[in-house]
Design a protein around this motif. Sequence first.
Motif, PDB file in Angstrom:
ATOM      1  N   VAL A  29       0.874  -1.174   0.000  1.00 48.96           N
ATOM      2  CA  VAL A  29       0.000   0.000   0.000  1.00 48.96           C
ATOM      3  C   VAL A  29       0.909   1.221   0.000  1.00 48.96           C
ATOM      4  N   ASP A  30       0.661   2.123  -0.940  1.00 48.17           N
ATOM      5  CA  ASP A  30       1.476   3.331  -1.068  1.00 48.17           C
ATOM      6  C   ASP A  30       0.558   4.544  -0.985  1.00 48.17           C
ATOM      7  N   ASN A  31       0.699   5.311   0.090  1.00 51.29           N
ATOM      8  CA  ASN A  31      -0.119   6.508   0.303  1.00 51.29           C
ATOM      9  C   ASN A  31      -1.612   6.237   0.161  1.00 51.29           C
ATOM     10  N   GLY A  32      -2.078   5.209   0.873  1.00 45.67           N
ATOM     11  CA  GLY A  32      -3.505   4.913   0.917  1.00 45.67           C
ATOM     12  C   GLY A  32      -4.055   4.191  -0.295  1.00 45.67           C
ATOM     13  N   LYS A  33      -3.203   3.796  -1.217  1.00 46.37           N
ATOM     14  CA  LYS A  33      -3.663   3.084  -2.423  1.00 46.37           C
ATOM     15  C   LYS A  33      -3.018   1.700  -2.478  1.00 46.37           C
ATOM     16  N   MET A  34      -3.871   0.699  -2.613  1.00 48.78           N
ATOM     17  CA  MET A  34      -3.357  -0.661  -2.721  1.00 48.78           C
ATOM     18  C   MET A  34      -2.671  -0.858  -4.066  1.00 48.78           C
ATOM     19  N   GLU A  58      -9.289   1.541  10.209  1.00 49.14           N
ATOM     20  CA  GLU A  58     -10.476   0.913   9.627  1.00 49.14           C
ATOM     21  C   GLU A  58     -10.555   1.011   8.115  1.00 49.14           C
ATOM     22  N   ARG A  59      -9.817   1.944   7.527  1.00 50.82           N
ATOM     23  CA  ARG A  59      -9.889   2.147   6.081  1.00 50.82           C
ATOM     24  C   ARG A  59      -8.489   2.163   5.489  1.00 50.82           C
ATOM     25  N   VAL A  60      -8.377   1.716   4.262  1.00 45.14           N
ATOM     26  CA  VAL A  60      -7.075   1.680   3.586  1.00 45.14           C
ATOM     27  C   VAL A  60      -6.515   3.086   3.400  1.00 45.14           C
ATOM     28  N   GLU A  61      -7.392   4.072   3.305  1.00 45.92           N
ATOM     29  CA  GLU A  61      -6.949   5.448   3.128  1.00 45.92           C
ATOM     30  C   GLU A  61      -6.172   5.967   4.342  1.00 45.92           C
TER      31      GLU A  61
END
Length: 150
Positions: free
Chosen positions: A94-99, A125-128
């Motif tokens: 994950v790079d800066n909230g993006k898978m 709770e969130r990938v972001e």
Amino acid sequence: MELVIRGVFMYLFLMVIVRVMGKRTMAQASTFDFVLLLTISQVTQQALVGMDYSLTGAVILIIVFVAVNVIFSVIKGKWPFFSKMMEGTSLILVDNGKMLPIRMKHSQVAEDDIMLAARSTHGLERVEEIKYAVLEKDGTISIIPYKSES
């Protein structure tokens, strides 16, 4: 001498098999993985000793395994390329909230695995909320959250 050759061959073969299985398999073994490991160990034992069930044969094989392991440790210490080839490197998933789906697929890591690590280590709770998720060499997932502005 045959026991020594069998021992070296099986050590190398098992090292390759474990490397091919991937990091995640070793870090999060399921019941199936455990059964597979037990089966592999039994087959390996039969391949190593053949018809030699002597104490001397067992001692020789143990010495061979320890010696090969020490030799590989020395080689990995002297040549970083060899260490990288045998153990792999850490990988950002994950790079800066993006898978990064291609890397995740290649590493056999699901979104659920990343979110489990994020929840259990930081309560995210969130990938972001994840700045970086890193698949470490040992198969664990490290989560680096964004710094909270408090």
